[in-house]
Enzyme design. Structure first.
Site, PDB file in Angstrom:
ATOM      1  CD  GLU A 178     -18.731 -11.582  21.528  1.00 47.86           C
ATOM      2  OE1 GLU A 178     -19.641 -12.203  21.942  1.00 47.86           O
ATOM      3  OE2 GLU A 178     -18.475 -11.542  20.304  1.00 47.86           O
ATOM      4  CG  ASP A 179     -13.953 -10.576  24.247  1.00 47.54           C
ATOM      5  OD1 ASP A 179     -14.408 -11.217  23.147  1.00 47.54           O
ATOM      6  OD2 ASP A 179     -13.683  -9.400  24.288  1.00 47.54           O
TER       7      ASP A 179
END
Ligand code: MN
Length: 709
Positions: free
Chosen positions: A76-77
């Site tokens: 996700e990051d």
């Protein structure tokens, strides 16, 4: 903060066969991936996944879960991809990381929804493996522990509320009591800082008065039990601020009256010891009435077992006591997690996870022990999809449900009038299958009605029965209208006076309930007007048989055709009716702009529309124009299965002719000894006309089935 070697050491202590290398590689991978990213606290971002892993190590979870915790925010990051993770850590970990990532994405929807309960179900449904949910809960716990670092008050409150409404109850449902307590307390501090402060001050005051009485009371309880030959381990604790606040909310007690703020847990070896301990405590101290609960003989839904009681204990302090075995203690702390901690000797290839999923589902849905058993037979959550309305309400449907099912789930009137659907902002066919987390907006119009073809695209009983009911009602209304016309005409021919009043005398002899039923049975051909006249006027000699009349009047009774031209188009635009779905007036329709050809009209549930999903600019909202008196006929296609018998084809062409329709093409698509399959193209005026033909065909004894194609 937990360190790399500590993490590995603890895992090795409960799972000596753990792959140390893989753990270390995950540690390094996550650290590198997060690089210089920072948390709101100013610490390196990597401290977060590490702490999350630490929480799960504390629950003695398996290596795949710990690695997933380390990697949970990388996809996700950071620039890391699932492909990379699969190469380095294998399929199982990738599957789990992907699951956690999906949960994080759906999280952003949650502040729109008012139904925490359904959102919890959505989270569970999307957790293809219970370990995904455990990582998510540990993630949330660490984010709550560090919530005070978040600058924006608005965000802090949103996260705290979400924790209180969604994650804490979720943890409770799967029996993670310790985690639930901590989540609730952290959220409480954020949501009600004043109440939190006052309770903490009161606790300090009481503590000072009693001079740290946990220890002496623990010792006295232990001694009393030992005198009666019961070996026990006793843990005393102060209640949390949140649990005290809850009590003050539920019961009408003032702050000053609030005195039982400490609780003791008596842990014994065996179940009989629990009851013996209870007997000893109840005879040694005064029992506070109404507080005794036996969750050993009747466990809670989530498997929790314990005996609860409250007494005026040593030094006249009001205390709460929970009595349970070691096994029960473990379940109460770790809930379902207690069952799938690493256990030596159990094969490691994804053992029991599937079974536990099932258990989890049952815990989530069952109301009581009886239901618990019932539900083992019912659908599990993975067989459901959860979709949002535009307002953020969640609708749960069985797996495979379409937008039509959704429309009927919202309300049957929404279903009956739906003309189209926007899924996640894009126009889609009504027959589209829904996925978890889809946002579904049903477009309705008062003038639209269900199409019999919809029955093929629905899987919920509600949608199916509503569609059938609509079609049945429509048919019945047609039969009533027809029957009335027939009756009036027959009476006129016989020079008899016709009135509703007279007809009432036939209700009983006809064995029906109302005059409408009489009309319907005449229209349907179950009874003849001759029979009706014989019943009402036994002395009257009927001149003509009404059988023939029935046919002729049926053909002449056609209602005025609906308007046939279309609204919503630029005048002069060329229009074609699609050969795939053969729309006729009354169908819900959508226009598709075709280069050089003008507009092609499809039914709104036509599968061809899927081809145009990527070009929404070509979709045009069109409708049949009810004002127009134009009379053109439209080609409709039906698919029918007929018995292979002499006279079959003749009889169905006769039926179609009687219904005033032209057959323009007829094609055998399959033939066996028992039956024929035909495609028949007909010229009809509108949908109602087509329904009449289909209904008439279905009534024929030669016809096995008729459907629109
Ligand atoms: Mn995280």
């Amino acid at each position: 903060m937990i360190r790399q070697y500590e993490l590995v050491e603890i895992v090795k202590s409960y799972d000596p066969s753990a792959d140390e290398d893989l753990l270390n590689r995950a540690y390094v991978f996550a650290m590198k991936a997060h690089g210089t990213q920072k948390r709101d606290s100013g610490e390196d971002y990597f401290t977060h996944p590490l702490e999350v892993a630490g929480i799960l190590v504390g629950m003695h979870l398996d290596v795949a879960t710990i690695i997933t915790a380390l990697l949970h925010d990388t996809v996700e990051d950071t620039l890391a991809t699932l492909d990379e993770i699969e190469k380095l850590f294998g399929k199982e970990v990738t599957f789990l990381v992907d699951g956690v990532t999906k949960l994080s994405q759906i999280e952003f929807q949650s502040d729109k929804t008012k139904q925490a309960e359904n959102f919890r179900k959505l989270l569970i449904a999307m957790s293809s493996d219970i370990r995904v949910l455990l990582v998510k809960l540990a993630d949330r716990l660490h984010n709550m522990r560090t919530l005070h670092f978040v600058q924006s008050e608005k965000k802090r409150i949103r996260v705290a509320r979400e924790t209180m409404e969604i994650y804490a109850p979720l943890a409770e449902r799967i029996g993670l009591h310790a985690l639930k307590d901590e989540l609730q307390n952290l959220a409480f501090t954020e949501l009600h800082p004043d109440a939190d402060q006052s309770i903490l001050a009161r606790l300090t005051f009481l503590r000072e008065q009693g001079g740290g009485h946990l220890q002496p009371i623990t010792a006295e309880l232990k001694q009393v039990l030992e005198e009666h030959g019961i070996k026990s381990f006793i843990a005393g604790r102060e209640k949390t601020a949140y649990s005290i606040w809850q009590k003050m909310q539920k019961k009408n007690i003032t702050f000053e009256q609030l005195s039982d703020i400490i609780a003791f847990r008596v842990i014994v070896d065996m179940i009989p010891d629990c009851y013996r301990a209870l007997g000893v405590i109840h005879s040694a101290y005064s029992v506070i009435p109404g507080r005794f609960k036996d969750y050993i003989s009747t466990p809670k839904q989530n498997g929790y077992q314990s005996i609860h009681t409250a007494v005026i204990g040593p030094n006249l302090h009001r205390i709460e006591i929970q009595i349970r075995t070691k096994e029960m203690e473990k379940v109460s702390e770790l809930g379902v997690a207690a069952h799938w901690q690493y256990k030596q000797g159990i094969s490691h290839d994804g053992y029991q996870y599937r079974g536990l999923r099932g258990l989890l589902d049952i815990l989530e849905t069952a109301e009581g022990p009886e239901e618990f058993l019932e539900h083992t037979k019912l659908e599990m959550f993975q067989d459901q999809v959860f979709c949002f309305t535009p307002k953020g309400d969640l609708i749960s449907l069985p797996h495979g449900a379409t937008a039509i099912d959704f429309a009927y789930a919202v309300h049957s009137s929404v279903g009956d009038h739906s003309t189209g659907v926007r899924i996640n902002g894009r126009m889609m066919p009504l027959r589209s299958e829904l996925k978890n987390g889809d946002q579904v907006e049903i477009i309705t119009s008062k003038s639209q009605h269900p199409s019999p073809t919809w029955e093929r695209f629905v899987i919920t009983g509600k949608a199916r029965s509503s569609i059938r009911r609509f079609i049945r009602q429509q048919q019945r209304q047609q039969f009533i209208d027809l029957g009335k016309t027939l009756a009036q005409k027959a009476f006129r021919n016989e020079h008899l006076t016709f009135s509703e009043k007279i007809l009432e005398n036939a209700v009983e002899p006809f064995g029906v309930k109302s005059t409408e039923d009489i009309y319907a049975s005449l229209g349907e051909g179950l009874k003849t007007t001759g029979e009706l006249i014989r019943v009402l006027h036994p002395d009257h000699a009927v001149k003509t048989s009404s059988k023939k009349e029935l046919i002729t009047s049926e053909t002449s009774r056609k209602p005025k055709e609906h308007a046939l031209s279309l609204s919503g188009l630029i005048p002069g635009m060329a229009v074609h009716y699609a050969g795939c779905c053969h729309p006729v007036p009354g169908d819900q329709i959508i226009g598709i702009v075709t280069t050089g050809k003008g507009v092609t009209i499809h039914t709104s549930d036509c599968s061809t529309l899927e081809k145009f999903m990527d070009t929404p600019e070509r979709w045009i909202d069109v409708d049949w124009n009810p004002e127009s008196q134009d009379k053109e006929s439209h080609v409709a296609r039906i698919y029918t299965v007929l018995l292979h018998q002499p006279g079959t084809v003749a009889s169905i062409t006769a039926i179609i002719a009687r219904e005033n329709a032209n057959i323009i093409n007829m094609q055998i698509t399959n033939r066996t000894e028992e039956y024929y399959e035909f495609i028949i193209d007909l010229e009809v005026n509108n949908l109602e006309h087509l329904y009449n033909i289909i209904a008439a065909l279905r009534m024929s004894q030669h016809v096995l089935s008729v459907d629109r194609r």
